[in-house]
Design a protein around this motif. Sequence first.
Motif, PDB file in Angstrom:
ATOM      1  N   ALA A 292       6.979  45.621 -15.372  1.00  0.00           N
ATOM      2  CA  ALA A 292       6.355  46.856 -14.891  1.00  0.00           C
ATOM      3  C   ALA A 292       5.982  46.779 -13.417  1.00  0.00           C
ATOM      4  CB  ALA A 292       5.110  47.165 -15.719  1.00  0.00           C
ATOM      5  N   LEU A 293       5.581  45.586 -12.957  1.00  0.00           N
ATOM      6  CA  LEU A 293       5.025  45.455 -11.609  1.00  0.00           C
ATOM      7  C   LEU A 293       5.979  44.856 -10.578  1.00  0.00           C
ATOM      8  CD1 LEU A 293       1.430  44.152 -12.481  1.00  0.00           C
ATOM      9  CD2 LEU A 293       2.159  46.497 -12.061  1.00  0.00           C
ATOM     10  N   ARG A 294       7.186  44.505 -10.971  1.00  0.00           N
ATOM     11  CA  ARG A 294       8.077  43.813 -10.037  1.00  0.00           C
ATOM     12  C   ARG A 294       8.682  44.744  -8.998  1.00  0.00           C
ATOM     13  NH1 ARG A 294      13.497  42.250 -13.423  1.00  0.00           N
ATOM     14  NH2 ARG A 294      13.734  40.967 -11.563  1.00  0.00           N
ATOM     15  N   GLY A 295       8.578  46.062  -9.184  1.00  0.00           N
ATOM     16  CA  GLY A 295       9.057  46.998  -8.187  1.00  0.00           C
ATOM     17  C   GLY A 295      10.513  47.393  -8.315  1.00  0.00           C
ATOM     18  N   ARG A 296      11.165  47.010  -9.388  1.00  0.00           N
ATOM     19  CA  ARG A 296      12.588  47.349  -9.566  1.00  0.00           C
ATOM     20  C   ARG A 296      12.790  48.707 -10.232  1.00  0.00           C
ATOM     21  NH1 ARG A 296      15.754  42.578  -9.858  1.00  0.00           N
ATOM     22  NH2 ARG A 296      15.014  41.164  -8.195  1.00  0.00           N
ATOM     23  N   ASN A 297      11.794  49.190 -10.951  1.00  0.00           N
ATOM     24  CA  ASN A 297      11.924  50.447 -11.696  1.00  0.00           C
ATOM     25  C   ASN A 297      10.876  51.435 -11.188  1.00  0.00           C
ATOM     26  OD1 ASN A 297      12.142  52.537 -13.524  1.00  0.00           O
ATOM     27  ND2 ASN A 297      12.188  51.229 -15.340  1.00  0.00           N
ATOM     28  N   SER A 298      11.312  52.437 -10.436  1.00  0.00           N
ATOM     29  CA  SER A 298      10.392  53.399  -9.830  1.00  0.00           C
ATOM     30  C   SER A 298       9.724  54.313 -10.852  1.00  0.00           C
ATOM     31  CB  SER A 298      11.128  54.250  -8.793  1.00  0.00           C
ATOM     32  OG  SER A 298      12.186  54.968  -9.394  1.00  0.00           O
ATOM     33  N   ALA A 299      10.179  54.253 -12.086  1.00  0.00           N
ATOM     34  CA  ALA A 299       9.553  55.082 -13.124  1.00  0.00           C
ATOM     35  C   ALA A 299       8.144  54.595 -13.443  1.00  0.00           C
ATOM     36  CB  ALA A 299      10.407  55.081 -14.398  1.00  0.00           C
ATOM     37  N   PHE A 300       7.857  53.319 -13.140  1.00  0.00           N
ATOM     38  CA  PHE A 300       6.497  52.794 -13.319  1.00  0.00           C
ATOM     39  C   PHE A 300       5.673  53.206 -12.093  1.00  0.00           C
ATOM     40  CE2 PHE A 300       8.909  49.895 -16.033  1.00  0.00           C
ATOM     41  CZ  PHE A 300       8.075  49.737 -17.143  1.00  0.00           C
ATOM     42  N   TRP A 301       4.565  53.888 -12.311  1.00  0.00           N
ATOM     43  CA  TRP A 301       3.717  54.340 -11.203  1.00  0.00           C
ATOM     44  C   TRP A 301       2.768  53.213 -10.804  1.00  0.00           C
ATOM     45  CZ3 TRP A 301       2.137  59.512 -13.967  1.00  0.00           C
ATOM     46  CH2 TRP A 301       3.272  60.321 -14.061  1.00  0.00           C
ATOM     47  N   THR A 302       3.299  52.265 -10.075  1.00  0.00           N
ATOM     48  CA  THR A 302       2.502  51.104  -9.690  1.00  0.00           C
ATOM     49  C   THR A 302       2.015  51.233  -8.250  1.00  0.00           C
ATOM     50  OG1 THR A 302       4.422  49.862  -8.917  1.00  0.00           O
ATOM     51  CG2 THR A 302       3.829  49.640 -11.232  1.00  0.00           C
ATOM     52  N   ALA A 303       0.868  50.616  -7.968  1.00  0.00           N
ATOM     53  CA  ALA A 303       0.307  50.656  -6.616  1.00  0.00           C
ATOM     54  C   ALA A 303       0.753  49.464  -5.791  1.00  0.00           C
ATOM     55  CB  ALA A 303      -1.222  50.684  -6.690  1.00  0.00           C
ATOM     56  N   ARG A 304       1.213  48.401  -6.421  1.00  0.00           N
ATOM     57  CA  ARG A 304       1.597  47.204  -5.680  1.00  0.00           C
ATOM     58  C   ARG A 304       2.507  46.333  -6.531  1.00  0.00           C
ATOM     59  NH1 ARG A 304      -1.373  42.460  -6.687  1.00  0.00           N
ATOM     60  NH2 ARG A 304      -1.331  41.906  -4.493  1.00  0.00           N
ATOM     61  N   ASN A 305       3.309  45.508  -5.860  1.00  0.00           N
ATOM     62  CA  ASN A 305       4.142  44.549  -6.600  1.00  0.00           C
ATOM     63  C   ASN A 305       4.112  43.163  -5.958  1.00  0.00           C
ATOM     64  OD1 ASN A 305       5.634  44.892  -4.302  1.00  0.00           O
ATOM     65  ND2 ASN A 305       7.469  45.678  -5.299  1.00  0.00           N
ATOM     66  N   ALA A 306       3.168  42.940  -5.022  1.00  0.00           N
ATOM     67  CA  ALA A 306       3.089  41.663  -4.314  1.00  0.00           C
ATOM     68  C   ALA A 306       2.999  40.500  -5.296  1.00  0.00           C
ATOM     69  CB  ALA A 306       1.880  41.660  -3.385  1.00  0.00           C
ATOM     70  N   GLY A 307       3.896  39.539  -5.131  1.00  0.00           N
ATOM     71  CA  GLY A 307       3.925  38.362  -5.984  1.00  0.00           C
ATOM     72  C   GLY A 307       4.824  38.542  -7.181  1.00  0.00           C
TER      73      GLY A 307
END
Length: 814
Positions: A158-173
């Motif tokens: 969810a947080l790795r930043g590969r899928n823009s469908a997840f509304w994440t605020a950050r993916n650092a690390g």
Amino acid sequence: MSQVGAPRGRTCSGRTCPRTFRSVALLTTGVLALPVLSACSSDHDNGKAAAADISPAARDALAQGGTLKWAVDSVPATLNAFQADADATTGTIAGAVLPSLFTLDKNGQPRADPDYLESAKIVKREPKQVVEYKLNQAAVWSDGREIGAPDFVAQWQALRGRNSAFWTARNAGYDRIEKIQRGKDDLDVKVTFSKPYADWESLFTPLYPKEVTATPGDFNDGARASLKTSAGPFQVKSVDRKEKETTLVRNPHWWGQPAKLSSIVLRAVPMDGRAAALASGELDVADVGTGAAQRISSAAGSSGSKARPAAGAEGEKAERGAEGANGQQAAKLSPAEQAAEKKRLAAARAATAAQAAKLKGKELAEFRDEQKALKAFSVRKSLEPAYTQLAMNGETGPLADDRVRRAVARAINRQKLADSVLKPLGLPSKTLGSHLAVAGQPAYADASDALGKQDAHEAQALLADAGWTPEGARKAPGDSTKAGSENKKTDTGKGTAGSADDTKKPGTKKSDEATSDGEKKSDAKKDAAKDDDGVKKSEDGKKSDDASDDKPAEQQPGGMAGAYAPRGSAAASQAAAPEGGPLGKNGKPLTLRFVLPSGQGSGQLRAVGDRIAGMLDKVGIRTEITKVPDSSFFKDYIASGAYDLALYSWPATAYPATDGRPIYAKPQPAADGSLMVEQNYTRVGTDRIDQLFDQAAGELDRKKEDTLLRQADARIWAAAGSIPLYQRPELVAARNDVRNVGAFGFQTPRYQDIGFTTLKGHEGPEGKADKSGKADETDKADKADKAGKGDKGAGKSSGDGGDGSGDDSGDGQS
């Protein structure tokens, strides 16, 4: 309310935003001359962290049960800490109800939490970094499922930043993770990184169940209004937006030491209403401002908190010391400290008396009743893991010239500013010497020598070197065809620093630290042989590819290895100018827009702003102070760049290599011609600073990582985009019979250890349930756990004993 910047990367806790998050962006302008750079030694004095003031007490000294009412700033918009609209209350809740694999100690250092981890360590460095987590075998979600590898995998995806469908605020690390594998079972988790990551301990805290992170739908909406599955000493019972409160109750499936409280009610109360709410019994604990703190101290008198925040061995001694009549820390004060405390109490009483003198009749009677009720409280104080800084917008206007920024910095007496805020509170009055760490953290070292100490004559010399002189203020505008080029309109249509109209125009977004990006072409031409940072030699002493053989403009011995700002060369007329004479260039006055919040809780910030304006006036820099509503301060002014000078705070972080970069990274041009600044609201940064952050983030040797961070900080100081002033005071009003809560400083709260010394006045339905016998089961389980008998079954038994006690919670941090 004091202005604190947006979270630096992690969740929020308390009035300032995350105790562990921080994001960064920065662009430094101007050409900086550097000396031959030596390697930083590993024996830097990192200072002493201010001790927490939480009125500590052993668990067996606390009553079982009761409802704690704790003030917060808001009802959370979401319970998902990784979404953009997560706030401080979201972080507070996450800390109480979700796994935190690593918590922070008093020095802001991450420590593995044994409630969740048997161990976590790097097991391989080559060819790729591999971290192995061995989870506590008793750890289960509140639905009974064990915490394991599937939860790690779902959160990573969810947080790795590969899928823009997840509304994440950050993916650092998370974006550095290559794969996650199950070991011998689901409790053995192996995480392989595609490239080294120094801040790996920041990941999977908080950890959400896979039911929240497995799909975009679950992630985006599943944990906004409720959290059905949790794994902490508490669980979420309800979020009541109408009543503006969130209720947490004891988790019946918690396997660790059971929570002492039956429930915690997080109640949204404005800062200016908290003293009244404390007096009326609506709150037990609340962050307060200096005015409310004075009223509480005045009411408590000699029975108030006598403790002083201490550091290092002194702080530990204070925590072990005898407790006063109300259970406060009773660290012995020296005669000088006793006299100072007596003076502060007298000042608090005088301020309260002055306030009462303005009231009559019913209002006066109510005020006196409130003061009487406030005797049940004391103020617990420390230094917050956040710092107040002067931000300078270097994108346009006079501050686009790095010489003017340095002149502003050299004109300010930071020690006097720190004294004005901290001394009246009895807190250690020290200036902060780092942008990336606070005193007590391993990465802390005072790098302010890279910019130089306060020096009004040097400030005037720098201004003269930049063309700002008394003669320039008197010249007719027609004397130069290109006069006042700094004062042209920006792309957004807003005027720059020299325009009086600008003070009336909003236009900024939520911000925390302003940096500047303007680079003087004349300087670039003069020092074309240097890199964008003015570096002549790299930290290892070798020449950079584009380094010149010129000697540095100024060598400042005894300071941090890193960048050093060059000196100004005073013009004869400027050197003879009377102190305070107005400066100008081509008939344009040197006037800077100083934006400050106008809210009732921002009085202290405005007082500091007035002092800064007075200091700048003495060297010929005029300021136009604009007071704007707190609600629009960040959004409409700081983030959008509609300011020259501003005061606000950044939260400190345990992971500066990750969380510091977005604040100081060099802004990059976007495809539409705008500038992408991330959180670097000063628009000041360099490629070299970015390189040092990148190197630090990938350095697995902690000492080497700290060295790289210190080098980056020296360059940030030399760029003069933001000037740290002091660590913010942390003032928490708490009822005298509540323990293990208050001014936590950097350390992570242990929610299960918070409790009352007596249930009188705190029983509520929960307290009565505990008295009916269920509390006895919890106490037995607690003792069994201390004796080493608290296995998974015992943990569940203890939790069951307190389950029903939290169903009818009463009413509670900011």
